[in-house]
Design a protein around this motif. Structure first.
Motif, PDB file in Angstrom:
ATOM      1  N   GLY A   1      41.627  25.652  20.143  1.00  0.00           N
ATOM      2  CA  GLY A   1      41.687  24.893  21.472  1.00  0.00           C
ATOM      3  C   GLY A   1      40.840  23.536  21.598  1.00  0.00           C
ATOM      4  N   GLY A   2      40.659  22.991  20.438  1.00  0.00           N
ATOM      5  CA  GLY A   2      39.815  21.630  20.413  1.00  0.00           C
ATOM      6  C   GLY A   2      40.407  20.470  21.132  1.00  0.00           C
TER       7      GLY A   2
ATOM      8  N   GLN B   1      35.976  16.315  23.245  1.00  0.00           N
ATOM      9  CA  GLN B   1      35.597  17.511  23.475  1.00  0.00           C
ATOM     10  C   GLN B   1      34.388  17.929  24.123  1.00  0.00           C
ATOM     11  OE1 GLN B   1      36.863  20.105  20.677  1.00  0.00           O
ATOM     12  NE2 GLN B   1      35.550  21.692  20.726  1.00  0.00           N
TER      13      GLN B   1
ATOM     14  N   CYS C   1      42.877  29.046  21.499  1.00  0.00           N
ATOM     15  CA  CYS C   1      42.092  29.050  20.149  1.00  0.00           C
ATOM     16  C   CYS C   1      42.457  30.163  19.138  1.00  0.00           C
ATOM     17  CB  CYS C   1      40.499  28.673  20.238  1.00  0.00           C
ATOM     18  SG  CYS C   1      40.029  28.552  18.892  1.00  0.00           S
TER      19      CYS C   1
ATOM     20  N   TYR D   1      38.803  31.578  17.973  1.00  0.00           N
ATOM     21  CA  TYR D   1      38.337  32.537  18.893  1.00  0.00           C
ATOM     22  C   TYR D   1      38.883  33.664  18.957  1.00  0.00           C
ATOM     23  CZ  TYR D   1      36.249  34.266  23.067  1.00  0.00           C
ATOM     24  OH  TYR D   1      35.771  35.197  23.913  1.00  0.00           O
TER      25      TYR D   1
ATOM     26  N   CYS E   1      32.056  26.852  24.291  1.00  0.00           N
ATOM     27  CA  CYS E   1      33.228  25.925  23.960  1.00  0.00           C
ATOM     28  C   CYS E   1      33.710  25.154  25.386  1.00  0.00           C
ATOM     29  CB  CYS E   1      34.145  26.734  23.473  1.00  0.00           C
ATOM     30  SG  CYS E   1      35.699  26.096  23.308  1.00  0.00           S
TER      31      CYS E   1
ATOM     32  N   ARG F   1      29.843  22.837  21.981  1.00  0.00           N
ATOM     33  CA  ARG F   1      30.299  23.285  20.712  1.00  0.00           C
ATOM     34  C   ARG F   1      31.481  22.690  20.165  1.00  0.00           C
ATOM     35  NH1 ARG F   1      30.398  28.588  18.071  1.00  0.00           N
ATOM     36  NH2 ARG F   1      28.419  29.342  19.055  1.00  0.00           N
TER      37      ARG F   1
ATOM     38  N   CYS G   1      34.549  22.073  17.175  1.00  0.00           N
ATOM     39  CA  CYS G   1      35.379  23.146  16.432  1.00  0.00           C
ATOM     40  C   CYS G   1      34.771  23.260  14.812  1.00  0.00           C
ATOM     41  CB  CYS G   1      36.621  22.845  16.200  1.00  0.00           C
ATOM     42  SG  CYS G   1      37.206  22.857  17.927  1.00  0.00           S
TER      43      CYS G   1
ATOM     44  N   CYS H   1      31.912  25.598  14.597  1.00  0.00           N
ATOM     45  CA  CYS H   1      32.318  26.779  15.298  1.00  0.00           C
ATOM     46  C   CYS H   1      33.000  27.692  14.196  1.00  0.00           C
ATOM     47  CB  CYS H   1      33.140  26.779  16.558  1.00  0.00           C
ATOM     48  SG  CYS H   1      33.541  28.159  17.432  1.00  0.00           S
TER      49      CYS H   1
END
Ligand code: TRP
Ligand code: SF4
Length: 381
Positions: free
Chosen positions: A285-286, A293, A303, A306, A328, A333, A335, A338
């Motif tokens: 979902g970036g 972002q 995402c 996630y 997020c 944060r 991607c 993460c």
């Protein structure tokens, strides 16, 4: 081929489910409430609302409370290794067995369905099943309170399927599954046999049974519940209870994780390098750029990375999951980092699972051997 109307569930398709709320209404499922969480909140998949709906879960809650006997049942088409999608059911299966000392776990190896749906021979199913059963044991299944069988070898399943078939018309089958070949209809009848097997007289007769499934399997449960009433007069069957989990999406976010497409899933047997590569390429979902972002935050609800964490990681640490989510959305944060964190955690979990699996592999072989024995050939003299 006439397929199902667009709003019907198809247990044999890889399409993604768009609207869970509608399903609850359309199929008359019950919602999981705070009251259920008082009993089942020790399971991360209940707390995290991965299991979002049920039928008759209260019957099972009551059996647990009173120490009464019940069964938990699931099955797998042994056409490949467990992946992060199908493994969700295993965790639920083991959980419901471990939840009470009076629970019996019944596991169907769907070799008939593997032939009908995938054209896979029974002897191949026998080989693959060893690996599947080892995963169950490594996930914590207690073999002392389990019954594992092959559909093609379990005469009682076929007995129930035969009894059930008399009450089902072709137009019912068409309405539930669409126009399919006879093999898939047969698989559906056999699955009725699976679901009611724990209530067969040889297993002590009627008892509450819980079938945890992905919501795409609901057609089988609806059909089973319908015919249960018709079979009741013979054996007193109770309607099976069920829980429904969200379907984890494929790594590209467009479908279910499906065994038909290896790049759509992470298998429990994927090596570290492959897991890393798959997660690094997964749909997130970036935003398009790091600057954006930081400015707008990401969209963890879209995402897949996630989602994998929500389904499978930090089982005892919801706070970590919340931290990922809020960092997020706050744009704190990115991607890359993460994904690196989640890869590391996933690989660690998988390594531990693999270690347990090695220990139980000989037992898995023994269980499968026993389950695949032919009926003895009786002589007339
Ligand atoms: N149809 C399931 C699948 O596609 C496997 C299965 C067979 C099953 N019998 C079952 C699942 C009974 C739940 C309950 O993998
Ligand atoms: Fe997904 Fe993590 Fe990227 Fe957020 S930061 S979109 S949770 S990968």
């Amino acid at each position: 081929m006439t397929r199902l109307p667009p709003n019907e569930l198809d247990p044999w398709s890889s399409d993604l489910i768009q609207d869970y709320r509608r399903l609850v209404e359309q199929f008359g499922l019950s919602e999981v409430t705070e009251r259920h969480l008082e009993i089942f909140g020790d399971a991360p998949f209940f707390r995290r609302r991965i299991i979002f709906a049920h039928r008759d879960l209260d019957v099972i809650a009551e059996a647990i409370r009173s120490g009464k006997e019940y069964a938990v049942l699931t099955g797998i088409k042994p056409t490949g290794e467990y992946h992060l999608g199908t493994f969700q059911t295993v965790k639920e299966f083991v959980y419901f067995q471990r939840k009470s000392e009076s629970a019996l776990a019944v596991f169907a190896i769907a070799d008939i369905e593997a032939w009908e749906d995938n054209g896979q021979d029974f002897d191949v199913s026998r080989r693959v099943a060893v690996s599947n059963v080892a995963d169950l044991l490594a996930a914590g299944l207690d073999p002392e309170r389990s019954y594992v069988y092959f559909q093609s070898r379990e005469i009682r399943v076929q007995e129930i399927a035969a009894l059930a078939a008399r009450g089902i018309t072709l137009s019912t089958m068409r309405a539930v599954y669409g126009e399919r070949h006879m093999g898939l209809y047969l698989s559906a009848l056999v699955q009725i046999g699976d679901i009611l097997l724990p209530q067969h007289p040889d297993f002590g007769g009627p008892k509450p049974t819980i079938v945890p499934v992905g919501v795409d399997q609901d057609p089988h449960l609806r059909l089973t519940r319908d015919v249960t009433a018709k079979l009741r007069s013979k054996w007193g069957f109770l309607e099976p209870a069920s829980t429904y989990h969200l379907i984890i999406r494929s790594l590209l976010g467009d479908k279910k994780m499906s065994k038909r497409d290896p790049m759509s899933y992470i298998s429990l047997r994927d090596d570290e390098e492959l897991v890393r590569r798959k997660i690094m390429n997964a749909f997130t979902g970036g935003r398009e750029t790091a600057t954006l972002q930081r400015e707008l935050g990401g969209e963890p609800w879209r995402c897949v990375v996630y989602e994998i964490a929500k389904f499978h990681l930090y089982p005892n640490d919801d706070r970590e999951l919340e931290r990922i989510y809020s960092e997020c959305t706050a744009g704190e944060r990115l991607c890359g980092e993460c994904k690196a964190q989640i890869v590391e955690e996933l690989v660690r979990e998988m390594r531990e699972h693999e270690k347990r699996r090695e220990e139980v592999l000989p037992l898995a072989k023994k269980i499968v051997e026993r389950a695949s024995e032919r009926q003895p050939l009786y002589k007339l003299t």
